[in-house]
Design a protein around this motif. Structure first.
Motif, PDB file in Angstrom:
ATOM      1  N   ASN A   1       0.855  -1.181   0.000  1.00 34.28           N
ATOM      2  CA  ASN A   1       0.000   0.000   0.000  1.00 34.28           C
ATOM      3  C   ASN A   1       0.891   1.232   0.000  1.00 34.28           C
ATOM      4  N   SER A   2       0.873   1.999  -1.091  1.00 38.69           N
ATOM      5  CA  SER A   2       1.766   3.149  -1.206  1.00 38.69           C
ATOM      6  C   SER A   2       1.243   4.382  -0.459  1.00 38.69           C
ATOM      7  N   LEU A   3       0.004   4.325   0.051  1.00 35.92           N
ATOM      8  CA  LEU A   3      -0.555   5.478   0.755  1.00 35.92           C
ATOM      9  C   LEU A   3      -0.101   5.563   2.199  1.00 35.92           C
ATOM     10  N   GLY A   4       0.392   4.495   2.767  1.00 37.90           N
ATOM     11  CA  GLY A   4       0.813   4.517   4.165  1.00 37.90           C
ATOM     12  C   GLY A   4      -0.372   4.433   5.103  1.00 37.90           C
ATOM     13  N   SER A   5      -0.098   4.563   6.383  1.00 34.91           N
ATOM     14  CA  SER A   5      -1.167   4.485   7.374  1.00 34.91           C
ATOM     15  C   SER A   5      -1.721   5.877   7.648  1.00 34.91           C
ATOM     16  N   SER A   6      -2.916   5.909   8.260  1.00 35.92           N
ATOM     17  CA  SER A   6      -3.511   7.196   8.576  1.00 35.92           C
ATOM     18  C   SER A   6      -4.228   7.118   9.909  1.00 35.92           C
ATOM     19  N   THR A   7      -4.384   8.269  10.540  1.00 39.18           N
ATOM     20  CA  THR A   7      -5.153   8.371  11.776  1.00 39.18           C
ATOM     21  C   THR A   7      -6.097   9.554  11.624  1.00 39.18           C
ATOM     22  N   GLU A   8      -7.244   9.482  12.321  1.00 39.37           N
ATOM     23  CA  GLU A   8      -8.222  10.558  12.237  1.00 39.37           C
ATOM     24  C   GLU A   8      -8.920  10.695  13.572  1.00 39.37           C
ATOM     25  N   THR A   9      -9.065  11.928  14.042  1.00 41.03           N
ATOM     26  CA  THR A   9      -9.782  12.227  15.274  1.00 41.03           C
ATOM     27  C   THR A   9     -10.903  13.199  14.937  1.00 41.03           C
ATOM     28  N   THR A  10     -12.119  12.886  15.399  1.00 41.35           N
ATOM     29  CA  THR A  10     -13.280  13.720  15.108  1.00 41.35           C
ATOM     30  C   THR A  10     -13.929  14.193  16.398  1.00 41.35           C
ATOM     31  N   PHE A  11     -14.223  15.489  16.466  1.00 42.11           N
ATOM     32  CA  PHE A  11     -14.983  16.074  17.572  1.00 42.11           C
ATOM     33  C   PHE A  11     -16.226  16.687  16.950  1.00 42.11           C
ATOM     34  N   ASP A  12     -17.407  16.311  17.452  1.00 40.83           N
ATOM     35  CA  ASP A  12     -18.668  16.759  16.872  1.00 40.83           C
ATOM     36  C   ASP A  12     -19.628  17.120  17.995  1.00 40.83           C
ATOM     37  N   ILE A  13     -20.251  18.311  17.904  1.00 40.82           N
ATOM     38  CA  ILE A  13     -21.228  18.726  18.905  1.00 40.82           C
ATOM     39  C   ILE A  13     -22.410  19.373  18.168  1.00 40.82           C
ATOM     40  N   THR A  14     -23.637  19.052  18.622  1.00 39.76           N
ATOM     41  CA  THR A  14     -24.845  19.543  17.957  1.00 39.76           C
ATOM     42  C   THR A  14     -25.889  19.973  18.977  1.00 39.76           C
ATOM     43  N   PRO A  15     -25.804  21.184  19.494  1.00 40.87           N
ATOM     44  CA  PRO A  15     -26.884  21.671  20.370  1.00 40.87           C
ATOM     45  C   PRO A  15     -28.072  22.129  19.525  1.00 40.87           C
ATOM     46  N   SER A  16     -29.289  21.887  20.048  1.00 41.95           N
ATOM     47  CA  SER A  16     -30.487  22.331  19.337  1.00 41.95           C
ATOM     48  C   SER A  16     -31.598  22.611  20.338  1.00 41.95           C
ATOM     49  N   VAL A  17     -32.595  23.368  19.875  1.00 41.25           N
ATOM     50  CA  VAL A  17     -33.739  23.738  20.707  1.00 41.25           C
ATOM     51  C   VAL A  17     -35.004  23.447  19.911  1.00 41.25           C
ATOM     52  N   ARG A  18     -36.007  22.885  20.591  1.00 41.52           N
ATOM     53  CA  ARG A  18     -37.301  22.617  19.973  1.00 41.52           C
ATOM     54  C   ARG A  18     -38.365  23.313  20.804  1.00 41.52           C
ATOM     55  N   TYR A  19     -39.276  24.014  20.135  1.00 46.20           N
ATOM     56  CA  TYR A  19     -40.345  24.724  20.816  1.00 46.20           C
ATOM     57  C   TYR A  19     -41.684  24.293  20.224  1.00 46.20           C
ATOM     58  N   ALA A  20     -42.574  23.780  21.083  1.00 42.57           N
ATOM     59  CA  ALA A  20     -43.899  23.356  20.636  1.00 42.57           C
ATOM     60  C   ALA A  20     -44.834  24.557  20.628  1.00 42.57           C
ATOM     61  N   ILE A  21     -45.297  24.931  19.441  1.00 44.23           N
ATOM     62  CA  ILE A  21     -46.231  26.040  19.299  1.00 44.23           C
ATOM     63  C   ILE A  21     -47.627  25.570  19.720  1.00 44.23           C
ATOM     64  N   THR A  22     -48.010  24.413  19.225  1.00 41.87           N
ATOM     65  CA  THR A  22     -49.256  23.747  19.618  1.00 41.87           C
ATOM     66  C   THR A  22     -48.931  22.286  19.844  1.00 41.87           C
ATOM     67  N   GLN A  23     -49.946  21.475  20.141  1.00 41.06           N
ATOM     68  CA  GLN A  23     -49.710  20.037  20.303  1.00 41.06           C
ATOM     69  C   GLN A  23     -49.239  19.397  19.012  1.00 41.06           C
ATOM     70  N   ARG A  24     -49.622  19.963  17.890  1.00 44.31           N
ATOM     71  CA  ARG A  24     -49.305  19.373  16.590  1.00 44.31           C
ATOM     72  C   ARG A  24     -48.152  20.064  15.849  1.00 44.31           C
TER      73      ARG A  24
END
Length: 70
Positions: free
Chosen positions: A3-26
């Motif tokens: 394999n001519s590409l060699g070895s690789s390493t990868e580190t991933t940090f992922d964060i997803t804050p979100s807010v949900r607001y119910a206007i009505t029941q539906r």
């Protein structure tokens, strides 16, 4: 067959804050943000930029939506 590409390493940090607001029941709205930081490098690769390894990146994404249940 070597394999001519060699070895690789990868580190991933992922964060997803979100807010949900119910206007009505539906009906509800939501908004959020997603941040991703990926750092990786092949052992035999040459960095494209001396301050950043090949394959490394950060990403900022925003999203919004409406949900209606019936």
């Amino acid at each position: 067959n070597r394999n001519s590409l060699g070895s690789s390493t990868e580190t991933t940090f992922d964060i997803t804050p979100s807010v949900r607001y119910a206007i009505t029941q539906r009906c509800a709205v939501n908004v959020g943000y997603n941040y991703t930081d990926v750092s990786g490098r092949r052992s035999n690769s040459i960095p494209l930029n001396p301050l950043q390894s090949f394959g490394s990146y950060t990403r900022n994404r925003y999203f919004a939506g409406i949900t209606y249940s019936f």
